[in-house]
Design an enzyme around this catalytic site. Structure first.
Site, PDB file in Angstrom:
ATOM      1  N   SER A 151       0.864  -1.189   0.000  1.00  0.00           N
ATOM      2  CA  SER A 151       0.000   0.000   0.000  1.00  0.00           C
ATOM      3  C   SER A 151       0.896   1.233   0.000  1.00  0.00           C
ATOM      4  CB  SER A 151      -0.851  -0.014   1.283  1.00  0.00           C
ATOM      5  OG  SER A 151      -1.509   1.219   1.471  1.00  0.00           O
ATOM      6  N   TYR A 164      -1.842  -0.658  10.397  1.00  0.00           N
ATOM      7  CA  TYR A 164      -1.904  -1.007   8.976  1.00  0.00           C
ATOM      8  C   TYR A 164      -0.579  -0.641   8.282  1.00  0.00           C
ATOM      9  CZ  TYR A 164      -3.812  -1.116   4.180  1.00  0.00           C
ATOM     10  OH  TYR A 164      -4.048  -1.377   2.847  1.00  0.00           O
TER      11      TYR A 164
HETATM   12  N1  LIG Z   1      -8.693  -0.251  -1.306  1.00  0.00           N
HETATM   13  C1  LIG Z   1      -7.625   0.456  -1.039  1.00  0.00           C
HETATM   14  O1  LIG Z   1      -7.678   1.681  -0.949  1.00  0.00           O
HETATM   15  C2  LIG Z   1      -6.284  -0.216  -0.854  1.00  0.00           C
HETATM   16  C3  LIG Z   1      -5.157   0.601  -0.888  1.00  0.00           C
HETATM   17  C4  LIG Z   1      -3.916   0.025  -0.704  1.00  0.00           C
HETATM   18  C5  LIG Z   1      -3.794  -1.334  -0.521  1.00  0.00           C
HETATM   19  N2  LIG Z   1      -4.913  -2.096  -0.497  1.00  0.00           N
HETATM   20  C6  LIG Z   1      -4.710  -3.535  -0.267  1.00  0.00           C
HETATM   21  O2  LIG Z   1      -5.296  -4.264  -1.333  1.00  0.00           O
HETATM   22  C7  LIG Z   1      -5.806  -5.511  -0.859  1.00  0.00           C
HETATM   23  C8  LIG Z   1      -7.278  -5.644  -1.256  1.00  0.00           C
HETATM   24  O3  LIG Z   1      -7.997  -4.560  -0.671  1.00  0.00           O
HETATM   25  P1  LIG Z   1      -9.535  -4.256  -0.987  1.00  0.00           P
HETATM   26  O4  LIG Z   1      -9.667  -2.787  -1.015  1.00  0.00           O
HETATM   27  O5  LIG Z   1      -9.991  -5.058  -2.127  1.00  0.00           O
HETATM   28  O6  LIG Z   1     -10.194  -4.794   0.377  1.00  0.00           O
HETATM   29  P2  LIG Z   1     -11.597  -5.521   0.616  1.00  0.00           P
HETATM   30  O7  LIG Z   1     -11.825  -5.457   2.089  1.00  0.00           O
HETATM   31  O8  LIG Z   1     -12.619  -4.986  -0.290  1.00  0.00           O
HETATM   32  O9  LIG Z   1     -11.280  -7.019   0.192  1.00  0.00           O
HETATM   33  C9  LIG Z   1     -10.354  -7.796   0.940  1.00  0.00           C
HETATM   34  C10 LIG Z   1     -10.678  -9.258   0.757  1.00  0.00           C
HETATM   35  O10 LIG Z   1      -9.786 -10.014   1.594  1.00  0.00           O
HETATM   36  C11 LIG Z   1     -10.538 -11.031   2.219  1.00  0.00           C
HETATM   37  N3  LIG Z   1      -9.918 -11.479   3.482  1.00  0.00           N
HETATM   38  C12 LIG Z   1      -9.842 -10.811   4.656  1.00  0.00           C
HETATM   39  N4  LIG Z   1      -9.253 -11.576   5.576  1.00  0.00           N
HETATM   40  C13 LIG Z   1      -8.935 -12.753   4.968  1.00  0.00           C
HETATM   41  C14 LIG Z   1      -8.298 -13.945   5.400  1.00  0.00           C
HETATM   42  N5  LIG Z   1      -7.880 -14.111   6.667  1.00  0.00           N
HETATM   43  N6  LIG Z   1      -8.119 -14.947   4.498  1.00  0.00           N
HETATM   44  C15 LIG Z   1      -8.561 -14.808   3.218  1.00  0.00           C
HETATM   45  N7  LIG Z   1      -9.189 -13.706   2.761  1.00  0.00           N
HETATM   46  C16 LIG Z   1      -9.359 -12.693   3.627  1.00  0.00           C
HETATM   47  C17 LIG Z   1     -11.911 -10.401   2.470  1.00  0.00           C
HETATM   48  O11 LIG Z   1     -12.898 -11.386   2.714  1.00  0.00           O
HETATM   49  C18 LIG Z   1     -12.117  -9.614   1.184  1.00  0.00           C
HETATM   50  O12 LIG Z   1     -12.741 -10.380   0.182  1.00  0.00           O
HETATM   51  C19 LIG Z   1      -5.564  -5.525   0.653  1.00  0.00           C
HETATM   52  O13 LIG Z   1      -4.367  -6.208   0.937  1.00  0.00           O
HETATM   53  C20 LIG Z   1      -5.423  -4.056   0.967  1.00  0.00           C
HETATM   54  O14 LIG Z   1      -4.688  -3.834   2.143  1.00  0.00           O
HETATM   55  C21 LIG Z   1      -6.147  -1.575  -0.661  1.00  0.00           C
END
Ligand SMILES: NC(=O)c1ccc[n+]([C@@H]2O[C@H](COP(=O)([O-])OP(=O)(O)OC[C@H]3O[C@@H](n4cnc5c(N)ncnc54)[C@H](O)[C@@H]3O)[C@@H](O)[C@H]2O)c1
Length: 271
Positions: A151, A164
């Site tokens: 991130s 985080y």
């Molecule tokens: N959305 C953002 O702004 C953003 C920015 C930077 C990084 N990220 C990173 O991108 C990735 C995806 O983020 P997102 O925005 O799609 O989040 P989201 O919450 O929409 O989706 C995350 C997914 O991970 C799954 N998950 C959670 N815990 C789990 C576990 N123990 N085992 C298996 N699956 C699990 C959830 O069920 C969900 O489907 C994450 O690693 C997040 O930290 C997101």
């Protein structure tokens, strides 16, 4: 004249964790759209099955396995089933993750441990078992590409996101250590991280709320405005921006790229 670049993943098998929804689902759709067969894994079974149905309906090839990334026994099973049922393993996207918004002084030890378990240990297990299968002599054995979702919060600090940030900073350096180790050992396994800026998935929206709940902004509109001000290109990032970055790193178009931080953030970390 330069011909357009078409990226094909035809013949490759990808495993994408946390891909029932959000960025993971878009990454899975994009890899499948480029010809990969994709194993979608998540703790959310109905949502995961729906994403699979969506991909298969549009002509792609995908399957779902319920999978908690913190469980090593489940990793062993998921990797083994992916190889045996989908015919190999070439790409692992460690996407599953959670966020917790709170001031550091208000963060419980339990929450801190939980975020490290999912965001860091989950990625460690994906690197470990992905590599074991893809390295020469492994059950898949053809080398491959591991992509870890870090991130912008793994590159700079954000108030209210201390736990985080700690977890995503760890993902950044775990990625580099794996890249160096697997490169030195001649495994043919590349390892890179992607660093998205804030994107309005379920998690992105929760961050807007969480910053307010942590007492750092008066309302969600003010938080959004703060990110808008910090982001040179504006808050226009979409899941497809991240999926295209993953597609590049997953493909044979990035054969000399390992240990890299691919930042996709509208410029928020550039200033
Ligand atoms: N959305 C953002 O702004 C953003 C920015 C930077 C990084 N990220 C990173 O991108 C990735 C995806 O983020 P997102 O925005 O799609 O989040 P989201 O919450 O929409 O989706 C995350 C997914 O991970 C799954 N998950 C959670 N815990 C789990 C576990 N123990 N085992 C298996 N699956 C699990 C959830 O069920 C969900 O489907 C994450 O690693 C997040 O930290 C997101």
């Amino acid at each position: 004249m330069t011909a357009g670049l078409t990226i094909s993943l035809e013949g490759k098998v990808a495993l994408v964790t946390g891909s029932a929804r959000g960025l993971g689902a878009e990454i899975a759709r994009t890899l499948a759209g480029a010809g990969a067969t994709v194993m979608i894994t998540d703790i959310l079974a109905p949502e995961g099955e729906a994403t699979v149905a969506d991909i298969n309906k549009s002509g792609g090839r995908a399957a779902f396995l319920k999978h908690d990334v913190t469980r090593e026994d489940q990793w062993q099973e998921v990797v083994a089933k992916t190889v045996s049922e989908l015919g190999g393993l070439d790409i692992v996207v460690n996407n599953a993750g959670i966020e917790i918004c709170a001031l550091l002084e208000d963060t419980s030890m339990e929450d801190f441990q939980r975020i490290l378990d999912i965001n860091v240990s989950g990625v460690f297990l994906g690197i470990k078992h992905g590599c074991k299968a893809m390295k020469p002599g492994g059950t898949a054995g053809k080398g491959g590409s591991i992509i870890n979702l870090s991130s912008v919060a793994g590159l700079r600090g954000f108030a209210g996101l201390g736990a985080y940030c700690g977890s995503k900073g760890a993902v950044k350096l775990l990625t580099k250590a794996a890249a160096v180790e697997f490169g030195n050992l001649g495994y043919g396994v590349r390892v890179n991280s992607i660093h998205p800026g804030l994107i309005f998935t379920d998690m992105g929206n929760a961050v807007l709320k969480g910053i307010v709940e942590a007492g750092l902004a008066p309302d969600e509109a003010a938080t959004r405005q703060l990110f808008e001000t910090l982001t040179p290109l504006g808050m226009t990032g979409a899941p497809s921006d991240i999926a295209k970055a993953a597609l590049y790193l997953a493909s044979d178009q990035s054969p000399w790229v390992t240990g890299a931080e691919l930042v996709v953030d509208g410029g928020i970390t550039a200033s």
